[in-house]
Scaffold this active site. Structure first.
Site, short mmCIF file in Angstrom:
data_model
loop_
_atom_site.label_atom_id
_atom_site.label_comp_id
_atom_site.label_asym_id
_atom_site.label_seq_id
_atom_site.Cartn_x
_atom_site.Cartn_y
_atom_site.Cartn_z
N CYS A 205 0.88 78.43 22.60
CA CYS A 205 -0.42 78.37 21.94
C CYS A 205 -0.87 79.72 21.41
CB CYS A 205 -1.49 77.84 22.90
SG CYS A 205 -1.27 76.10 23.23
N1 CO8 Z 1 -8.11 58.53 32.22
C1 CO8 Z 1 -8.88 58.37 33.33
N2 CO8 Z 1 -8.80 59.16 34.42
C2 CO8 Z 1 -7.87 60.15 34.41
C3 CO8 Z 1 -7.03 60.38 33.30
C4 CO8 Z 1 -7.17 59.52 32.18
N3 CO8 Z 1 -6.41 59.67 31.08
N4 CO8 Z 1 -6.23 61.43 33.58
C5 CO8 Z 1 -6.54 61.85 34.81
N5 CO8 Z 1 -7.54 61.08 35.31
C6 CO8 Z 1 -8.17 61.17 36.64
C7 CO8 Z 1 -7.26 61.81 37.65
O1 CO8 Z 1 -6.41 60.85 38.24
C8 CO8 Z 1 -8.25 62.40 38.63
O2 CO8 Z 1 -8.69 61.40 39.51
P1 CO8 Z 1 -9.04 61.74 41.05
O3 CO8 Z 1 -10.17 62.73 40.98
O4 CO8 Z 1 -9.40 60.42 41.59
O5 CO8 Z 1 -7.78 62.34 41.61
C9 CO8 Z 1 -9.45 62.79 37.75
O6 CO8 Z 1 -9.31 62.01 36.55
C10 CO8 Z 1 -9.48 64.25 37.41
O7 CO8 Z 1 -8.19 64.67 36.93
P2 CO8 Z 1 -7.87 66.15 36.55
O8 CO8 Z 1 -8.28 67.06 37.66
O9 CO8 Z 1 -6.44 66.26 36.07
O10 CO8 Z 1 -8.83 66.30 35.27
P3 CO8 Z 1 -9.51 67.58 34.69
O11 CO8 Z 1 -10.96 67.44 34.80
O12 CO8 Z 1 -8.86 68.85 35.16
O13 CO8 Z 1 -9.13 67.45 33.11
C11 CO8 Z 1 -7.55 68.37 31.52
C12 CO8 Z 1 -7.78 67.41 32.69
C13 CO8 Z 1 -8.32 67.87 30.33
C14 CO8 Z 1 -6.05 68.40 31.19
C15 CO8 Z 1 -8.06 69.77 31.90
O14 CO8 Z 1 -7.57 70.17 33.16
C16 CO8 Z 1 -7.65 70.86 30.91
O15 CO8 Z 1 -7.96 70.80 29.73
N6 CO8 Z 1 -7.02 71.92 31.40
C17 CO8 Z 1 -6.60 73.05 30.55
C18 CO8 Z 1 -5.41 72.66 29.80
C19 CO8 Z 1 -4.94 73.68 28.85
O16 CO8 Z 1 -5.66 74.47 28.29
N7 CO8 Z 1 -3.68 73.69 28.64
C20 CO8 Z 1 -3.09 74.53 27.67
C21 CO8 Z 1 -1.85 73.88 27.29
S1 CO8 Z 1 -1.44 74.04 25.69
C22 CO8 Z 1 -0.24 75.24 25.38
O17 CO8 Z 1 -0.13 76.27 25.95
C23 CO8 Z 1 0.74 74.90 24.34
C24 CO8 Z 1 1.90 74.20 24.87
C25 CO8 Z 1 2.80 73.80 23.76
C26 CO8 Z 1 2.33 72.60 22.98
C27 CO8 Z 1 3.10 71.37 23.35
C28 CO8 Z 1 2.85 70.20 22.42
C29 CO8 Z 1 3.01 68.84 23.02
#
Ligand code: CO8
Length: 374
Positions: A156
Site C-alpha cells: 500500500c
Molecule cells: N460480517 C459480519 N461480521 C463480521 C464480518 C462480516 N463480514 N467479518 C468479521 N465479522 C465479525 C467477527 O467474526 C467478529 O465477531 P466476534 O466479535 O463475535 O468475534 C467481529 O465481527 C469483529 O471482527 P474484527 O475484530 O475482525 O473486526 P474489526 O472491527 O477489526 O474490523 C477490519 C475488521 C475492517 C478488517 C479492520 O480491522 C481493519 O480495517 N483493519 C486495518 C486493515 C488495514 O488497514 N489493512 C491494510 C491492508 S492493505 C495493504 O497493505 C495492501 C496489501 C496488498 C493489497 C492486496 C489486494 C487484495
C-alpha cells in the site's frame, strides 16, 4: 538542493461498481450453499458452519460502501467468486499497463507535459500482473516516454516510496521528469470467500508526474517539501503467492496465496506508527501540525484515518480536512491516498500545506509533505 514538485496527477476508475448489498448477497448465497452441502458434517461437528456477512458490519467496521472492479459478474457469482480477466496475447497491451497508461495520460495533461518530457517511469503497486518484462517498460513504450522504467512493490505504500525514489533520481540528475504509476487490480488477489476481508478492496489506477519545481508551472503543481519512509517487518498482512509456489505444489490454491491479514492487530500497530511518522516528519521540517490544510491519508479504514488525523492535529477534524474516498473506492492499496489528493486538492490556494501519507503491508509507511505552488 533542487526543489521537486508533483506537477499533475491522473486517475482511472474501472466501469463496474459493486455495492455492499450486492457483495454481501453473493457471499451469503455462497454460505447458504456451503452449509446446505455440508449439513450432515456440520450436524456431526466435523465441519464448522460458515457465518453470513453483513452490510451493517462492513460499513461500521470499515466505512466502505462500494468498490470499483475491472470485472463484476464473476466476482458476484457464488459459484465463481473471483474476477474473470482473460489472458491477452503478448502483442496486446496488458490490462495493468493499459489502466496505468490511461491514468498517466491524465496526469501528463494536468501537468502540461508530453510523454517525451518523461525519462523515468516507475510502476509502483501491490499487485504486479507478471514477473517480467516490467509493466513499467510496457507503460513507457505505450506512452512513447524516454529513458528507463522499472517496477517496484511496497504494497500500500508503493506510491509514496515511488515518489521519494523519483524525487531522488531527479535531484541526482538521473532523469529530467518522472512518472509514478499505481495500477491496482486488488480483486485479483482478494479472497471473496473470506468473511473477514471479502469487502476490503477495489480496483483503480493513479499516476503522478514529478519534475523540478521551477519547471512545474501548471495549476495543479505542489512542491514536495520533504519525504519520509519507514518499514518494520510484520506478518500481519501477507500474501504468499509467488514463483516458488509450483515448487511446493501442496500449497497451490491455499488461502495464504491470496491477501490475508490480522485486521485488529494491523489497526492497533499501524495507527500509532503512522501518526508518529507524520508528527516527527513535520517537526523535522519545522512545520506545526496546525499549519496543515489537508491530510490525504491511505484509504483502508475510516476509523483508522480518524485516529491518525486526530493524533497528528491534536484535535477533532473539521469537515474536509482528511478527505474520504474509501466509501466509494474501498481500499485501493497504493492508489488510495493519491485518489484523495487528485480529487481534493485543487480547491486549496498558493502556499497551502498538506501531507500525503500511505501505510500498509510490510509494515510500510510513507509521508510526503507538499506546498501548493501557484
Ligand atoms: N460480517 C459480519 N461480521 C463480521 C464480518 C462480516 N463480514 N467479518 C468479521 N465479522 C465479525 C467477527 O467474526 C467478529 O465477531 P466476534 O466479535 O463475535 O468475534 C467481529 O465481527 C469483529 O471482527 P474484527 O475484530 O475482525 O473486526 P474489526 O472491527 O477489526 O474490523 C477490519 C475488521 C475492517 C478488517 C479492520 O480491522 C481493519 O480495517 N483493519 C486495518 C486493515 C488495514 O488497514 N489493512 C491494510 C491492508 S492493505 C495493504 O497493505 C495492501 C496489501 C496488498 C493489497 C492486496 C489486494 C487484495
Amino acid at each position: 538542493m533542487t526543489a521537486i514538485a508533483i506537477s499533475g496527477t491522473g486517475l482511472y476508475t474501472p466501469p463496474n461498481a459493486i455495492s455492499n448489498e450486492e457483495l454481501v448477497a453473493s457471499y451469503n448465497a455462497y454460505v447458504q450453499k456451503f452449509n446446505a452441502a455440508h449439513a450432515a458434517a456440520i450436524a456431526a461437528g466435523q465441519t464448522q458452519a460458515l457465518q453470513e456477512s453483513s452490510v451493517d458490519f462492513v460499513v461500521k467496521a470499515s466505512g466502505i460502501k462500494s468498490r470499483f472492479v475491472v470485472e463484476k459478474e464473476n466476482i458476484l457469482d457464488p459459484n465463481v467468486m473471483r474476477p474473470n480477466i482473460p489472458e491477452r496475447p503478448n502483442d496486446q497491451i496488458s490490462i495493468l499497463a493499459e489502466m496505468g497508461v490511461t491514468a498517466a495520460k491524465e496526469a501528463l495533461a494536468r501537468a502540461g507535459k508530453k510523454p517525451q518530457d518523461i525519462d523515468c517511469v516507475l510502476v509502483a503497486c501491490s499487485n504486479l500482473q507478471r514477473a517480467y518484462p516490467a509493466i513499467a517498460i510496457e507503460v513507457q513504450n505505450a506512452l512513447g516516454a524516454q529513458g528507463f522504467a522499472f517496477d517496484m512493490n511496497v504494497a500500500c505504500s508503493s506510491a509514496t516510496f515511488g515518489m521519494q525514489a523519483a524525487a531522488d533520481m531527479i535531484r541526482g540528475g538521473n532523469t529530467r521528469a518522472a512518472l509514478v504509476v499505481n495500477p491496482e487490480i486488488c480483486s485479483g488477489h482478494l479472497n471473496f470467500r473470506d468473511r473477514d476481508s471479502h469487502f476490503i478492496f477495489g480496483d483503480v489506477a493513479t499516476a503522478i508526474v514529478l519534475e523540478p519545481a521551477d519547471r512545474a508551472r501548471g495549476p495543479h503543481a505542489w512542491e514536495i517539501l520533504g519525504t519520509r519512509l519507514k518499514t518494520q517487518f510484520s506478518n500481519n498482512i501477507r500474501n504468499n503467492f509467488g514463483f516458488l509456489n509450483r515448487a511446493a505444489p501442496e500449497g497451490v490454491g491455499a488461502p495464504d496465496k491470496l491477501f490475508v491479514q490480522e485486521g485488529r492487530k494491523v489497526f492497533k500497530e499501524v495507527c500509532p506508527m503512522v501518526a508518529e511518522l507524520i508528527v516527527s516528519h513535520l517537526a523535522d521540517e519545522d512545520i506545526a501540525p496546525e499549519a496543515l490544510s489537508r491530510l490525504w491519508l491511505h484509504q483502508a479504514n475510516a476509523s483508522m484515518n480518524d485516529f491518525i488525523a486526530r493524533r497528528v492535529l491534536g484535535r477533532d477534524l473539521k469537515p474536509g480536512e482528511s478527505p474520504v474516498i474509501l466509501d466509494t473506492y474501498a481500499n485501493t492499496s497504493s492508489a488510495g491516498s493519491i485518489i484523495a489528493f487528485h480529487k481534493y486538492s485543487d480547491d486549496l490556494k498558493r502556499d497551502d500545506l498538506g501531507v500525503i501519507c500511505s501505510f500498509g503491508a510490510g509494515y510500510s509507511a510513507g509521508s510526503v509533505i507538499v506546498k501548493k505552488l501557484h
